[in-house]
Design an enzyme around this catalytic site. Structure first.
Site, PDB file in Angstrom:
ATOM      1  N   HIS A  99       0.882  -1.172   0.000  1.00 29.72           N
ATOM      2  CA  HIS A  99       0.000   0.000   0.000  1.00 29.72           C
ATOM      3  C   HIS A  99       0.918   1.219   0.000  1.00 29.72           C
ATOM      4  CE1 HIS A  99      -2.296  -3.008   2.420  1.00 29.72           C
ATOM      5  NE2 HIS A  99      -3.372  -2.472   1.901  1.00 29.72           N
ATOM      6  N   ASP A 102       2.411   1.966   3.334  1.00 28.96           N
ATOM      7  CA  ASP A 102       3.346   0.982   3.915  1.00 28.96           C
ATOM      8  C   ASP A 102       4.782   1.383   3.621  1.00 28.96           C
ATOM      9  OD1 ASP A 102       1.073  -0.593   4.244  1.00 28.96           O
ATOM     10  OD2 ASP A 102       1.494  -1.833   2.485  1.00 28.96           O
TER      11      ASP A 102
HETATM   12  C1  XUL Z   1      -7.450  -6.703   4.693  1.00 30.75           C
HETATM   13  C2  XUL Z   1      -6.643  -7.151   3.549  1.00 30.75           C
HETATM   14  C3  XUL Z   1      -5.792  -6.113   2.936  1.00 30.75           C
HETATM   15  C4  XUL Z   1      -5.676  -6.213   1.459  1.00 30.75           C
HETATM   16  C5  XUL Z   1      -4.916  -5.086   0.819  1.00 30.75           C
HETATM   17  O1  XUL Z   1      -8.270  -7.669   5.219  1.00 30.75           O
HETATM   18  O2  XUL Z   1      -6.655  -8.307   3.185  1.00 30.75           O
HETATM   19  O3  XUL Z   1      -4.545  -6.174   3.539  1.00 30.75           O
HETATM   20  O4  XUL Z   1      -5.067  -7.398   1.078  1.00 30.75           O
HETATM   21  O5  XUL Z   1      -5.463  -3.841   1.118  1.00 30.75           O
END
Ligand code: XUL
Ligand code: CO
Length: 436
Positions: A99, A102
């Site tokens: 993300h 992150d």
């Molecule tokens: C949350 C989840 C996230 C996604 C990416 O449950 O799985 O980490 O994978 O946003």
């Protein structure tokens, strides 16, 4: 070096008692015409592995993920890049997912956050060139900041919606810069807490519009692979719109997004939706929409997303059975999983990946055996044999009418009972193939 005591992890085979060795994941072993490495494009989840340090609702961090720096600084962000690449290199993990927030600490001003993203992505790109490791998919975190309390694409605030668009635009830029083929939407807070304050149709139209704009922009910038939706039924909101694979596929088709999007199926999300992991894989696969996998597992006794490392070999077997039947993934297997809070040392992070990679290697070996054994396929083939000829064939070809079928039934008297489902027999075949 951030993990000086950890060697490069090698395959030593099932007899090895070395905790820092693979027992089943043998990257060059060929199974059904492809190497394990080709079948299993593993990815590291930046957020769990380099950011999350054990904080939960009841207690603070147990793991030290400072990498010798003050958290929340760019120095720390850079250290995470070096630590992450060392980690992936030592394990032979060739991909990562991230993300935006992150990889850098978010600033108050988005222009400053974007500058930080430019700086850090230069560093990541350098490491990619040095190691051959690549980005699998990128995404924007549209759920953590308080501005997203009512969602992002589904927010009641048009200003927040624009802010989400700005984050998506930059996350696409960074993903393309890092060679990522795919871009992901997980609907973090795209859902509702109560229908008393929510216009569901309005919100879903807005989410679809945001996705359409992302596709339009992303294709121009160079997203060559797929856009993904990652279904999840609940958490953080009471009801998430991307409830499960079937719901997400319906949504994508309704808004004409199904050519550009596929699904990223997460094991723990499928089980939260009251399905098996295999169910959501099957629904995606049969619709040609299986893109990528968040390879974790949940706990059937707990009603939330525990994001555990995959350990259950029956589950990885049935997952790989679906994947092999589908012809493999164009995405990858992203370990969206975290160590349990008391497993807080750097070695534990390596043990977790070794467990997970071995569990998927076992799943692959077993699934290939099940397919090669052929008894399950043959059983299913025979189970529907009544549709091969006569009236059954006519139904399948779409030529039958209701009157004709009623006439046919009228002449039958009572139909014979359909053939036995033979569930227990088939389960015993699975065990025999796995353990025989
Ligand atoms: C949350 C989840 C996230 C996604 C990416 O449950 O799985 O980490 O994978 O946003
Ligand atoms: Co996930």
């Amino acid at each position: 070096m951030y993990f000086p005591d950890i060697p490069v992890i090698k395959y030593e085979g099932p007899k090895s008692e070395n905790p820092l060795a693979f027992k089943y994941y043998d990257p060059d072993r060929v199974i059904m015409g492809k190497t394990m490495k080709e079948h299993l494009p593993f990815a590291m989840a930046w957020w769990h592995n380099l950011c999350a340090a054990g904080t939960d609702m009841f207690g603070r961090d147990t793991a030290d993920k400072s990498f010798g720096c003050e958290k929340g600084t760019m120095e720390h962000a850079h250290a995470k890049v070096d630590a992450g690449f060392e980690f992936m290199q030592k394990l032979g993990v060739g991909l990562f997912c991230f993300h935006d927030v992150d990889i850098v600490p978010e600033a108050d001003d988005i222009n400053e956050t974007n500058r930080r993203l430019d700086e850090i992505s230069d560093h990541i790109l350098e490491k990619e060139k040095e190691t051959g490791i690549k980005c699998l998919w990128g995404t924007a975190n549209l759920f953590g900041n308080p501005r997203y309390m009512n969602g992002a694409g589904s927010s009641n605030s048009a200003d927040v919606y624009c802010f989400a668009a700005a984050q998506v635009k930059k996350a696409i830029d960074v993903t393309v810069k890092l060679g990522g083929r795919h871009y992901l939407f997980w609907g973090g807070r795209e859902g509702y807490e109560t229908l008393l304050n929510t216009d569901v149709k309005f919100e879903q139209e807005n989410i679809a519009a945001l996705m359409r704009m992302a596709v339009e922009y992303g294709r121009r910038q160079g997203i060559k692979g797929d856009f993904y939706i990652e279904p999840k039924p609940k958490e953080p909101t009471k009801h998430q719109y991307d409830f499960d694979a079937a719901t997400a596929i319906g949504f994508l088709r309704q808004y004409g997004l199904d050519k550009d999007f596929k699904l990223n199926i997460e094991a723990n999300h499928a089980t939260l939706a009251g399905h098996t992991f295999q169910h959501d894989l099957r629904i995606s696969a049969m619709n040609g929409m299986l893109g990528s996998i968040d390879a974790n597992q949940g706990d059937y006794l707990l009603g939330w997303d525990t994001d555990e490392f995959p350990y259950d070999v029956y589950e990885t077997t049935m997952c790989m059975y679906e994947v092999l039947k589908y012809g493999g993934l164009t995405g990858g297997f992203n370990f969206d999983a975290k160590n349990r809070r008391p497993s807080y040392t750097p070695e534990d992070q390596f043990y977790a990946y070794i467990l997970a990679m071995d569990a998927y290697a076992l799943g692959l070996i077993n699934a290939a055996k099940l397919i090669e054994d052929g008894r399950i396929d043959r059983f299913i083939e025979e189970r529907y044999a009544s549709y091969k000829t006569g009236i059954g064939a006519k139904i399948r070809s779409g030529e039958a009418t209701l009157e004709e079928l009623a006439d046919y039934a009228g002449k039958l008297g009572a139909p014979a009972l359909p053939g036995s489902g033979r569930q227990e027999y088939l389960e015993s075949v699975v065990n025999q193939v796995l353990f025989g």
